[in-house]
Design a protein around this motif. Structure first.
Motif, short mmCIF file in Angstrom:
data_model
loop_
_atom_site.label_atom_id
_atom_site.label_comp_id
_atom_site.label_asym_id
_atom_site.label_seq_id
_atom_site.Cartn_x
_atom_site.Cartn_y
_atom_site.Cartn_z
N SER A 25 0.83 -1.21 0.00
CA SER A 25 0.00 0.00 0.00
C SER A 25 0.86 1.26 0.00
CB SER A 25 -0.94 0.00 1.21
OG SER A 25 -0.26 0.29 2.42
N MET A 26 1.97 1.21 0.74
CA MET A 26 2.89 2.36 0.74
C MET A 26 3.61 2.48 -0.61
SD MET A 26 4.24 4.94 2.23
CE MET A 26 3.69 4.78 3.92
N TYR A 27 3.97 1.34 -1.20
CA TYR A 27 4.64 1.35 -2.50
C TYR A 27 3.77 2.00 -3.58
CZ TYR A 27 5.87 -0.52 -7.08
OH TYR A 27 6.13 -0.63 -8.41
N LEU A 35 4.48 11.05 -0.65
CA LEU A 35 4.90 10.48 0.64
C LEU A 35 3.76 10.64 1.64
CD1 LEU A 35 6.97 9.25 2.54
CD2 LEU A 35 7.91 11.55 2.91
N SER A 36 3.06 9.56 1.91
CA SER A 36 1.91 9.60 2.82
C SER A 36 2.22 8.86 4.11
CB SER A 36 0.69 8.96 2.15
OG SER A 36 -0.35 8.77 3.07
N PHE A 244 9.01 -0.08 6.08
CA PHE A 244 8.99 -1.26 5.20
C PHE A 244 9.45 -0.87 3.78
CE2 PHE A 244 5.26 -3.10 7.83
CZ PHE A 244 6.15 -3.59 8.77
N ALA A 245 8.94 0.26 3.30
CA ALA A 245 9.26 0.71 1.94
C ALA A 245 10.64 1.34 1.87
CB ALA A 245 8.21 1.68 1.45
N GLY A 255 10.85 -4.45 -3.08
CA GLY A 255 11.51 -3.76 -1.97
C GLY A 255 10.65 -3.74 -0.71
N PRO A 256 9.43 -3.16 -0.77
CA PRO A 256 8.56 -3.18 0.41
C PRO A 256 8.22 -4.59 0.89
CG PRO A 256 7.77 -1.58 -1.18
CD PRO A 256 8.87 -2.35 -1.86
#
Length: 317
Positions: A25-27, A35-36, A244-245, A255-256
């Motif tokens: 979700s971040m990826y 950048l959230s 994580f990311a 990566g994440p």
């Protein structure tokens, strides 16, 4: 078989899989250069939505999980519109504030969320599978398993199927028109706009997708732990998802995924430092920013593995 299926290891594996969803979700959000830090807030929306629907309104679990993901997506789109005016650290601060607003709302809305005490007795995913299997005449003894082993194994396998499907979807999207639009926006927003890419649409889409996956992960988390409270979705959770990311690398989806696996399993492997994991995370980030700011896995690393794999296949043939 009884000795190899350890409920503890399966539970750790289940948390790894949920964290992989959060890392993905971040990826998705970072893939457009946004950048959230609001993913803990979206996660809490998914968790509390499915909890309230299944406990208070006797909705089926699958309906609650889907509703949690959809509501998180809708809120993500709503938050995404004003976020378009912000970039970099300003966007991070604004979305972090959003997450904290959601957490405070969960604490104070006691009539619905039970406040800081949290909600227990949430329908458990594994127990629901066990009840269903017994209802159709299938029992864990047929596989030589105890009930707790069957429950843990069922949860792990369901989450594994979901995670594989989500990863496959976003890998496919990465090679589609949407993925190419995301990449162009991340590389140079003005150049992408000059080439006819609808910046607003794709940024909102990425924000909505990231929020939906985070809400989906939150809903699954609620039904895996059977208990949630506002403290589960505090500032530390938002930072953990970002790490994580950042640690694994945000250039490629692997990566994440790697960051989620490594940073979730590490405190379990090194139990004697598990209480200091955030200090360890901080130290790792400092080292990463100094020596490998792009994260451990980037495009070059992925291409190297692909070349090596092709070389080994040629030798085998």
């Amino acid at each position: 078989m009884l000795e190899f299926i350890n409920p503890y290891y399966l539970q750790v594996g289940s948390f790894v899989l949920i964290n992989i969803l959060l890392g993905v979700s971040m990826y998705v959000t970072l893939s457009t250069g946004q950048l959230s830090l609001g993913h803990a807030g979206f996660m809490s929306i998914g968790a509390y939505t499915t909890t309230i629907l299944t406990l208070n309104y006797d909705m089926p679990m699958i309906v609650g999980i889907v509703a949690g993901a959809v509501l998180a997506c809708i809120v993500g789109v709503i938050v995404g519109f004003p976020a378009l005016r912000l970039e970099g650290v300003y966007l991070a601060i604004a979305t972090l504030g959003f997450g904290e607003v959601i957490r405070v709302l969960l604490i104070n809305w006691e009539s619905l969320t039970k406040g800081a005490v949290g909600i227990s007795g949430i329908p458990h995913l594994g127990r629901e599978v066990l009840a269903f299997s017994k209802g159709i005449g299938f029992t864990p003894d047929m596989l030589g398993l105890r009930n707790n082993q069957f429950i843990s194994l069922a949860v792990f396998l369901i989450l594994l199927i979901i995670v594989v499907a989500v990863i496959a979807f976003f890998i496919r999207q990465e090679h589609s028109r949407i993925g190419r639009a995301y990449a162009s926006i991340k590389m140079d927003e003005r150049a992408a706009e000059a080439m006819g890419v609808n910046i607003t649409y794709y940024k909102i889409l990425a924000f909505g997708q990231g929020a939906m996956i985070a809400g989906f992960a939150g809903a699954l988390y609620a039904h895996v732990t059977a208990y949630i409270s506002p403290s589960d979705f505090a500032y530390h959770r938002a930072v953990e998802i970002l790490i994580f990311a950042v640690f694994g690398g945000s250039e490629v989806i692997w990566g994440p995924i790697f960051g989620s696996i490594f940073l979730t399993a590490m405190p379990e492997v090194l139990r004697f430092i598990s209480d200091y994991r955030f200090m360890v995370y901080g130290a790792l980030l400092i080292v990463m920013m100094a020596y490998r700011p792009q994260g451990l896995i980037d495009v070059k690393v992925v291409n190297w593995f692909k070349k090596r794999g092709r070389g080994e296949r040629r030798k085998a043939s």
